[in-house]
Design an enzyme around this catalytic site. Structure first.
Site, mmCIF file in Angstrom:
data_model
loop_
_atom_site.group_PDB
_atom_site.id
_atom_site.type_symbol
_atom_site.label_atom_id
_atom_site.label_comp_id
_atom_site.label_asym_id
_atom_site.label_seq_id
_atom_site.Cartn_x
_atom_site.Cartn_y
_atom_site.Cartn_z
ATOM 1 N N ASP A 1 0.816 -1.227 0.000
ATOM 2 C CA ASP A 1 0.000 0.000 0.000
ATOM 3 C C ASP A 1 0.844 1.269 0.000
ATOM 4 O O ASP A 1 0.297 2.371 -0.036
ATOM 5 C CB ASP A 1 -1.006 -0.018 1.170
ATOM 6 C CG ASP A 1 -0.336 -0.131 2.533
ATOM 7 O OD1 ASP A 1 0.646 -0.902 2.653
ATOM 8 O OD2 ASP A 1 -0.783 0.541 3.470
ATOM 9 N N HIS B 1 8.253 -0.378 12.843
ATOM 10 C CA HIS B 1 7.159 -1.059 12.157
ATOM 11 C C HIS B 1 7.519 -2.537 12.005
ATOM 12 O O HIS B 1 8.565 -2.965 12.486
ATOM 13 C CB HIS B 1 6.913 -0.368 10.803
ATOM 14 C CG HIS B 1 5.599 -0.725 10.163
ATOM 15 N ND1 HIS B 1 4.431 -0.846 10.866
ATOM 16 C CD2 HIS B 1 5.261 -0.966 8.862
ATOM 17 C CE1 HIS B 1 3.451 -1.168 10.033
ATOM 18 N NE2 HIS B 1 3.920 -1.252 8.817
ATOM 19 N N ASP C 1 4.682 4.036 8.149
ATOM 20 C CA ASP C 1 3.892 3.500 9.244
ATOM 21 C C ASP C 1 4.782 3.298 10.466
ATOM 22 O O ASP C 1 5.941 2.918 10.337
ATOM 23 C CB ASP C 1 3.333 2.142 8.846
ATOM 24 C CG ASP C 1 2.390 2.210 7.636
ATOM 25 O OD1 ASP C 1 2.100 3.309 7.144
ATOM 26 O OD2 ASP C 1 1.979 1.141 7.158
#
Lengths: 304, 304
Positions: free
Chosen positions: A67, A143, A213
């Site tokens: 993504d 992450h 992220d």
């Protein structure tokens, strides 16, 4: 152009919804474009937001989750079809090149422009790109796999000449660049005219930090201290804090906590989980700790 | 469900515009979904059109150009996140697997469902898939690299029982399946009741042909002869016929010529070049040869 703005192309998380797309942003700094992450459909969003493909020379990839990078092959192909010939630099973990090379070899054998990969070490905070307008630093995040945020630090701009004063002192044109850079002027009679009488200071350089992220991670605080705008992921609401911990994501409250502790001027949150039909809870949670938190949305442009 | 319909997810060519997306279609046959091509943003379009991810078990890839397959990695990842466990079959040239394998190994190591690749030979017209509802045949096309169209031939449906008649003859329930398949009924007294008195015939099975990307190519005519619906690419207007020839694409007029010569019942055109702001010219050209030509558009659903 003196602008420094952030365009939100996509601010959803891995599952696209009818409300949000996969992650991508375009930083516009004095009309040069720097893309951060490139989820699927990024090039479609560029079209919709009328962002100029020709002004994009740098793409920064935070980490190797689809993504954040599945839009690259399509965008790279499109840039070729649009007749680009200038170099495109892709900054990211070395796996970015491992992922793209075979695709380029299959689909983009006749690409009319060169691509250069700048491998970055996501576990290091270091300067990864610098030009006349900006210095870009990596921000090690926490992450599930090596991930880097990005700090965009605008470079100091030259002071503005006060034309009435330089005319008054009849300062030769050839000396104006040095005056802009801050030097005093010495008249033919030997009198020193302090720079402050000849110029108005440029506006203070701004900073933008992108952190996505990541789990809640206080080690980034000294790096993003005092930035004008912070984008911090807020995938979950606090009621899903266990899920956030498990997946190495943050809650809206944690994003706000980081923003508050780092004394940032403004906070924008995004990377929303597909489970939230609406975002009032995330906004309310963040506002309690960092009032005025902005909810990112597709098509939004934020001035840094 | 007796439906047989084609959903247009994207009908632009390689350069996405604000008007059209890269190619993808979903054929819905009795509520089973078969995807044809999967350009970037296909999964986003599925969301928008509320097409059920769980009913998709087959994806057919026509050729290895990015605007026909760059949506696969995102869609495959999403199917995994949605908890799919049934097999997904990807039919396409063997290069489809070469393209996807490394991506799956990097991004989809924990995919909860198996993917099977059915390598097809784009230069052969042959049966490539068959189930209770449909037979799918490849259609060799003429493009810059090996490319296959797809013919979806619905299977004959069973006849409808006329309940009043089977009640009248007191036909045992265990014999109804054979009656549906067309057998006569022999009464206990030895009287033969012809099947035509016990059933109404099912509707005639329909056919859909998808031909994209291709130059004008008369060899496909015998394969698509008389189909109920033909999707034929029409990348260019006739004024750009030279460009069409050079790039192995068709003009709208050529698409209509093929449709007319193949006596198809309806024609829908698509794969429009980004150069056309509006499509009146393409429609007019096609209508002159095949009146009632349909212009494909994103979000359109056509009943076959």
């Amino acid at each position: 152009m003196e602008c420094f703005e952030v365009n939100i192309l996509g601010c959803g998380s891995a599952l696209p919804t009818t409300r949000h797309l996969a992650t991508s942003q375009v930083v516009n700094l004095r009309d040069k474009l720097y893309m951060i992450d490139c989820g699927e459909a990024t090039q479609v969003q560029m079209r919709r937001m009328r962002i100029k493909f020709s002004r994009l020379n740098h793409i920064f990839i935070s980490h190797m989750h689809g993504d954040h990078c599945f839009g690259l092959p399509g965008l790279i192909s499109t840039l070729g079809m649009l007749g680009r010939n200038g170099e495109l630099v892709i900054h990211g973990p070395k796996e970015t090149e491992t992922y793209l090379r075979p695709i380029l070899n299959t689909f983009c054998r006749e690409l009319p422009y060169p691509i250069r990969f700048n491998h970055i070490a996501p576990d290091q905070h270091e300067l990864i790109w610098e030009d006349r307008s900006v210095s870009v630093y990596s921000i090690p995040l926490k992450h599930r796999l090596p991930t880097s945020g990005f700090l965009f630090a605008e470079k100091a701009k030259e002071a503005h000449i006060i034309k009435e004063m330089t005319d008054f002192y009849q300062i030769p044109v050839r000396l104006l660049p040095s005056i802009k850079r801050g030097e005093d002027y010495i008249t033919p009679e030997g009198e020193r005219i302090p720079n402050g009488r000849l110029t108005r200071p440029a506006s203070t350089p701004k900073k933008y930090a992108y952190c996505s992220d990541t789990a809640y991670y206080e080690k980034i605080i000294p790096i993003i201290e005092g930035v004008d705008l912070l984008y911090h992921e807020a995938t979950f609401a606090s009621e899903d804090a266990a899920r956030a911990k498990e997946t190495f994501h943050s809650t809206a409250r944690q994003a706000a906590e980081i923003a508050r502790k780092a004394n940032v001027k403004r906070l924008v949150i995004g990377h929303y989980s597909a489970r939230y039909e609406e975002l009032h809870t995330l906004k309310k949670e963040a506002d309690e700790i960092f009032p005025g938190t902005i909810l990112a949305d597709e098509g939004m442009t934020l001035t840094v």
